[in-house]
Design a protein around this motif. Structure first.
Motif, PDB file in Angstrom:
ATOM      1  N   MET A 211      -7.453   6.255 -12.127  1.00  0.00           N
ATOM      2  CA  MET A 211      -8.406   7.231 -12.608  1.00  0.00           C
ATOM      3  C   MET A 211      -7.762   8.170 -13.604  1.00  0.00           C
ATOM      4  O   MET A 211      -8.431   9.012 -14.172  1.00  0.00           O
ATOM      5  CB  MET A 211      -8.985   8.003 -11.429  1.00  0.00           C
ATOM      6  N   ASP A 212      -6.486   8.014 -13.864  1.00  0.00           N
ATOM      7  CA  ASP A 212      -5.772   8.931 -14.738  1.00  0.00           C
ATOM      8  C   ASP A 212      -6.422   9.082 -16.109  1.00  0.00           C
ATOM      9  O   ASP A 212      -6.474  10.172 -16.654  1.00  0.00           O
ATOM     10  CB  ASP A 212      -4.308   8.510 -14.886  1.00  0.00           C
TER      11      ASP A 212
ATOM     12  N   GLU B 194      -9.556  11.315 -15.635  1.00  0.00           N
ATOM     13  CA  GLU B 194      -9.337  12.641 -15.040  1.00  0.00           C
ATOM     14  C   GLU B 194      -9.842  13.755 -15.968  1.00  0.00           C
ATOM     15  O   GLU B 194      -9.475  13.823 -17.137  1.00  0.00           O
ATOM     16  CB  GLU B 194      -7.853  12.835 -14.759  1.00  0.00           C
ATOM     17  N   GLY B 195     -10.726  14.591 -15.419  1.00  0.00           N
ATOM     18  CA  GLY B 195     -11.238  15.729 -16.162  1.00  0.00           C
ATOM     19  C   GLY B 195     -12.329  15.401 -17.169  1.00  0.00           C
ATOM     20  O   GLY B 195     -12.845  16.288 -17.838  1.00  0.00           O
TER      21      GLY B 195
ATOM     22  N   LYS C 101     -16.138  13.580 -18.443  1.00  0.00           N
ATOM     23  CA  LYS C 101     -17.517  13.556 -17.975  1.00  0.00           C
ATOM     24  C   LYS C 101     -18.118  12.188 -18.233  1.00  0.00           C
ATOM     25  O   LYS C 101     -17.720  11.483 -19.163  1.00  0.00           O
ATOM     26  CB  LYS C 101     -18.345  14.620 -18.682  1.00  0.00           C
TER      27      LYS C 101
ATOM     28  N   HIS D  58     -19.011  15.504 -13.916  1.00  0.00           N
ATOM     29  CA  HIS D  58     -17.558  15.366 -13.971  1.00  0.00           C
ATOM     30  C   HIS D  58     -17.199  14.086 -13.230  1.00  0.00           C
ATOM     31  O   HIS D  58     -17.695  13.827 -12.133  1.00  0.00           O
ATOM     32  CB  HIS D  58     -16.857  16.566 -13.328  1.00  0.00           C
TER      33      HIS D  58
ATOM     34  N   ASN E 226     -14.630  13.249 -11.660  1.00  0.00           N
ATOM     35  CA  ASN E 226     -13.993  13.481 -10.359  1.00  0.00           C
ATOM     36  C   ASN E 226     -15.040  13.511  -9.249  1.00  0.00           C
ATOM     37  O   ASN E 226     -14.807  13.005  -8.157  1.00  0.00           O
ATOM     38  CB  ASN E 226     -13.206  14.782 -10.365  1.00  0.00           C
ATOM     39  N   ARG E 227     -16.192  14.091  -9.542  1.00  0.00           N
ATOM     40  CA  ARG E 227     -17.280  14.158  -8.561  1.00  0.00           C
ATOM     41  C   ARG E 227     -17.893  12.773  -8.354  1.00  0.00           C
ATOM     42  O   ARG E 227     -18.139  12.348  -7.228  1.00  0.00           O
ATOM     43  CB  ARG E 227     -18.347  15.136  -9.036  1.00  0.00           C
TER      44      ARG E 227
ATOM     45  N   LYS F 173     -15.474  10.430  -6.450  1.00  0.00           N
ATOM     46  CA  LYS F 173     -14.855  11.024  -5.270  1.00  0.00           C
ATOM     47  C   LYS F 173     -14.690  10.011  -4.132  1.00  0.00           C
ATOM     48  O   LYS F 173     -13.650   9.962  -3.490  1.00  0.00           O
ATOM     49  CB  LYS F 173     -15.683  12.219  -4.792  1.00  0.00           C
TER      50      LYS F 173
ATOM     51  N   LYS G 280      -8.896   2.763  -7.940  1.00  0.00           N
ATOM     52  CA  LYS G 280      -8.996   4.164  -8.328  1.00  0.00           C
ATOM     53  C   LYS G 280      -7.653   4.711  -8.818  1.00  0.00           C
ATOM     54  O   LYS G 280      -7.604   5.568  -9.688  1.00  0.00           O
ATOM     55  CB  LYS G 280      -9.516   4.988  -7.149  1.00  0.00           C
TER      56      LYS G 280
END
Length: 144
Positions: free
Chosen positions: A1-2, A5-6, A8, A18, A20-21, A24, A115
């Protein structure tokens, strides 16, 4: 996921989230590389079926639509018609970075990653065509 990351992602009805959400609870990510000029309805229907079955089974699989479209109108129309998943927003350079990272030279292509970024398969398109719904078991076998 790097790489995500951060960042959208968007839904077909233009809602932005986002990543990340969104990811999750994800364990694997299937990047679906395509564009409006790509016509492969059988593959799309199989991917939708696998996605829906994955959701039903709580498999931890999420699909991210990565478009190569150069016109926003075409991107929006195609994305709305082709899937219940999330997409890299139109015009975001992340789409190009992902195509480069996974060496996408033709479409449609599906690349499945864990992930943590470990590649599960670069042959997701072929595997989906050959195994149909059973590909879900193949892909999720790599989850730790």
């Amino acid at each position: 996921m790097d790489m995500l990351e951060g960042k959208k992602v968007v839904t077909a009805n233009c809602q932005s989230f986002h990543v990340n959400r969104v990811l999750k609870t994800a364990k694997i990510i299937a990047y679906y590389f395509t564009a409006s000029w790509v016509n492969h309805p059988d593959l799309l229907e199989k991917l939708k079926a696998v996605y829906e079955e994955g959701k039903r089974r709580h498999s931890g699989m999420e699909v991210i639509y990565v478009s190569a479209d150069t016109e926003e109108k075409l991107f929006t129309k195609h994305f709305k018609e082709h899937g219940p998943w999330y997409s890299i927003p139109f015009g975001n350079t992340l789409a190009e970075v992902l195509r480069w990272r996974y060496n996408i030279t033709c479409m449609p292509q599906i690349v499945v990653v864990r992930k943590d970024g470990l590649i599960v398969t670069r042959r997701g398109t072929r595997e989906l065509e050959e195994l149909d719904i059973d590909v879900l078991v193949t892909w999720t076998d790599y989850i730790q």
